[in-house]
Each structure stands twice: as C-alpha cells, then as structure tokens.
Design a protein around this motif. Sequence first.
Motif, PDB file in Angstrom:
ATOM      1  N   GLU A 121       0.835  -1.195   0.000  1.00  0.00           N
ATOM      2  CA  GLU A 121       0.000   0.000   0.000  1.00  0.00           C
ATOM      3  C   GLU A 121       0.869   1.245   0.000  1.00  0.00           C
ATOM      4  O   GLU A 121       1.985   1.233   0.525  1.00  0.00           O
ATOM      5  CB  GLU A 121      -0.941   0.004   1.209  1.00  0.00           C
ATOM      6  CG  GLU A 121      -0.457   0.779   2.416  1.00  0.00           C
ATOM      7  CD  GLU A 121       0.605   0.052   3.207  1.00  0.00           C
ATOM      8  OE1 GLU A 121       0.968   0.535   4.290  1.00  0.00           O
ATOM      9  OE2 GLU A 121       1.088  -0.997   2.739  1.00  0.00           O
ATOM     10  N   CYS A 122       0.380   2.295  -0.628  1.00  0.00           N
ATOM     11  CA  CYS A 122       1.076   3.580  -0.650  1.00  0.00           C
ATOM     12  C   CYS A 122       0.146   4.635  -0.067  1.00  0.00           C
ATOM     13  O   CYS A 122      -0.966   4.830  -0.543  1.00  0.00           O
ATOM     14  CB  CYS A 122       1.474   3.964  -2.079  1.00  0.00           C
ATOM     15  SG  CYS A 122       2.499   5.454  -2.147  1.00  0.00           S
ATOM     16  N   HIS A 123       0.603   5.296   0.980  1.00  0.00           N
ATOM     17  CA  HIS A 123      -0.230   6.253   1.693  1.00  0.00           C
ATOM     18  C   HIS A 123      -0.310   7.585   0.947  1.00  0.00           C
ATOM     19  O   HIS A 123       0.635   7.982   0.258  1.00  0.00           O
ATOM     20  CB  HIS A 123       0.316   6.484   3.099  1.00  0.00           C
ATOM     21  CG  HIS A 123       0.231   5.263   3.969  1.00  0.00           C
ATOM     22  ND1 HIS A 123      -0.735   5.114   4.928  1.00  0.00           N
ATOM     23  CD2 HIS A 123       0.978   4.127   4.014  1.00  0.00           C
ATOM     24  CE1 HIS A 123      -0.580   3.950   5.533  1.00  0.00           C
ATOM     25  NE2 HIS A 123       0.457   3.333   4.988  1.00  0.00           N
ATOM     26  N   ALA A 124      -1.442   8.264   1.101  1.00  0.00           N
ATOM     27  CA  ALA A 124      -1.587   9.606   0.540  1.00  0.00           C
ATOM     28  C   ALA A 124      -0.495  10.484   1.134  1.00  0.00           C
ATOM     29  O   ALA A 124      -0.244  10.471   2.331  1.00  0.00           O
ATOM     30  CB  ALA A 124      -2.964  10.168   0.864  1.00  0.00           C
ATOM     31  N   GLY A 125       0.149  11.265   0.276  1.00  0.00           N
ATOM     32  CA  GLY A 125       1.299  12.047   0.710  1.00  0.00           C
ATOM     33  C   GLY A 125       2.581  11.437   0.187  1.00  0.00           C
ATOM     34  O   GLY A 125       3.491  12.144  -0.243  1.00  0.00           O
ATOM     35  N   ASP A 126       2.658  10.105   0.201  1.00  0.00           N
ATOM     36  CA  ASP A 126       3.764   9.420  -0.454  1.00  0.00           C
ATOM     37  C   ASP A 126       3.429   9.219  -1.932  1.00  0.00           C
ATOM     38  O   ASP A 126       4.277   9.380  -2.798  1.00  0.00           O
ATOM     39  CB  ASP A 126       4.027   8.077   0.208  1.00  0.00           C
ATOM     40  CG  ASP A 126       4.527   8.219   1.641  1.00  0.00           C
ATOM     41  OD1 ASP A 126       5.015   9.308   1.986  1.00  0.00           O
ATOM     42  OD2 ASP A 126       4.428   7.249   2.408  1.00  0.00           O
TER      43      ASP A 126
END
Length: 450
Positions: free
Chosen positions: A154-159
């Motif tokens: 998963e890739c978090h919002a902001g990254d």
Amino acid sequence: MGSASARGMELGTKPSSLCSNHGKAEAAGARFHPGVEPILNDTEVARRCADEGGFDAVTLDEQGVMLFFRGDHVWKGFHGPAQLINATWPEIQGSVDAALRLPREKHPDTHHSVYLFQGARVWAYLEGRLQPGYPRLIGEEFKGVPGELDGAVECHAGDCQAESVIFFKGQDVFSYDLDLGVVKRRSWPEVTNCSAAVHWLGRYYCFQGTLFLRFQPATGQVPPGYRRDVRDYFMRCPGRGHGHHVRRNTTIMATRNHCSGLPFQAFTADDAGRTYAFRGGQYFRVDTQRDGWHSWPLNHTWPELVGEVDNAFSWDKKIYLIQGSQVYIYLVGQGYTLVEGYPRGLQDELGIPGADATFTCPHSAELFVIRGSHMQQVDLNQSPRQPGPKEPIPHAHVDSAMCNAKGVHLFQGGAFHHYSTVAELRASTRPSAPQNVTTVLFGCPPDGQH
C-alpha cells in the motif's frame, strides 16, 4: 513468486530490543530481541534464514504481529515454530502469493484489513474473520490488476498522490488508486521482479529473493547503496547482520537498545503521532505502539547530520534538529528532505542563542524553549522570531522535552516528569512525580525482568 506487504521493516542497524519476553514481544507487535543470539542448530532459524528465495509473503496482522509466509506455512512474529496457514485462515489452501495490511483512513470499515492473494483471487480478513463476499477475483476487487501476482504494497496519501496499492508481477508494476478505482502501469526499470514489497515507517522496499532495495513510491527511484541482503536487516540469522562485527561491543549495543536505561539527548512528537527519541548517533521511532520502536543511525535518514542531536521539535510537516548553535530543518513526506539554505544559526532562525530543551505541542505553532529553570515561548508564525518573557518552571534543569497528545514530558536522565498541559506546567510550584522512561514510555520490563 510471493509478496511481503504493507508495513514490513528494515532497520538501519540490527533491530533494536524491547527487552520483553517472547510472548509479550509478539503480542505487542512482533518486536526483535537482538540481545539474544539465534541458536545455530535451531531448525526454525535455519528455515527462516535459508538461501532459497526468501519468503512468499510478509505482512503485519491487525494486531501488529509480523507474519512470514513460505509454502503452506506461516511464522507469527520472530519466535516459535512455523504453523500451517489454514490453521489460522482455513479458507486458504496452499501457499500465498502476496499479502498486505491495508489501512484506509477514509474507509474505517476496511481499516487494517489483511488481504491475502492467491492465484486469481483475494481474501480479506478483519480482526481475523473472513469478510462477507470474499474471496473475490483480484480483477473485481482491484479493476485492471492481473492475478498471479508477485508482490503488493500500500502507498499512503502524501507518499503517492492518493491512497494506492502498488502491485508487482515480473517486469510489470501497476499502481491502483483506491479512491478512483483506476490502475496505471509504471515504468520503473530499477524496481522489477519484486518477490515482495514492504512499507515500513515511511519507506518502501522491494524484495528480490534474499536481496532488497529501497524505492521512492511516486517515481520508482532507488537511492545509492542498494541492493542489500534481507538477512542482514529484516531477520536475525546466525553470524549475519548489519554491523555484526560490533555486536560484542556492549556499549554500542546498549546505545541501540532503548530499554538499556541510557539517557536520551532529545525527543519530539509530530502532528501525525510519530515519536522520535535521539541518543548518540542513533534515533528511535515509533508510529504506533502496536508496531513497536525501531532504531537507525542518524545519517541513515539525515545524511547531512554528523554527530549527535541536542534538541528536536516538529511543526508544520517539518522536523527541526538542533546541533549546538545550528538548526537543520527537514520536510517530512516522501522521506526527509533538507530545506534549502540549512543548517542555519539558531539565533537567526529562532532568536535564541541555545537551549537545554525544546518542544511544540501537536497542531500548535508555539515553540517552548527551556534554559535552566526558565521557559520562553516563540511564535513560529512570527517573522522574525523572537522569544517571549522568561517564565519559571519547577525544575532546575532538564535534559530534553516533548509534548504529545498525552501532555508535556520533561526528561532528566532516565526519568521524566509529566504535565497534562503547558498550563499545568506553568502553574506548578514543584516537580511532578518522576516516572521511569524505559518502563512507562517504552513499555520495557522493570530491571531484572528482561
């Protein structure tokens, strides 16, 4: 084939100990114990540290326990024998291709769900229970994403621009926007053939068998110094490990062990709830208590820093690290980026010549600077910044300070004094009762119970 996903770990040094027993370690988030060497003839250690290809999948479960999948078995945490996968997830027969724990801030019903991928299908578990409607075809759950995956993270919002999942299959990389339900193919020549993918403490990793590399999730760029061996960073294997040659140096190991009782030079907590503790050339970080504390060398994260951090505070998605009369400011986002023009003099930046301790409280632009038995307030929104009048505090000296959602903490050696608010600190005429840093803040057992 295989995946290690969502919230795995790389430690810049061998993993730091929490000084707890094995049962507590696994219940509290699969915490390492570097003070105890693996037994050379331990068959379970030999299986984990084998040369043939690493793991099929790795993820944290909903309680923060690390899960290592290989074949039809899974290791839970860092101790004990492997178990059959279907003993915990009876719906899964055989091996797992990929796994991830998917936190969705906008969708609390799927928060911290564990996804297990096998062939063309995906299973979703919440609190250990299979969710209604699963298993589903991967292409139905993540439209446009193929089956028979090798890895996912998963890739978090902001990254990334939005909450996403990055999928790996051979040479192909797919980024799936969880809000829009749109998949895009990425051209990342350095990040392919990932048999596993991991997000841990703001960093992203691609595993290629027993090797791994770190990558930037928006661009696929890989920093210098990679590839590295998984067995030197992500697991404890006999005779291996980053800096293995210095393990016998008890002073160095104590510095890297936050349960050792050695004092820290600085603390800070940011608006996102991350906590940093600095000692010598190391820093410890925890995002959630469930996932535990972990240690890196300072220059692993902030290569411009040489020496020790004297003070630290966080504000406006930036972390301020003070060394003597200079301050370094790093933007916090996709890693840490030194702001152009820094370091600068502390006097020029904050209007103060020096400090014994500094702290900001979450979502506040008020910086508090402690020198001796007095405290001054600096408005970080002001330009130029000037400290306010001196206010007495009920301490002759403090080594460091931190303010988080639980209040203000003033540190002296191995103890700290807690005040629920800055107002309570200002109103106090005598110090609050001292508390032990390692047992109260770090959750370490009392002396003699390691």
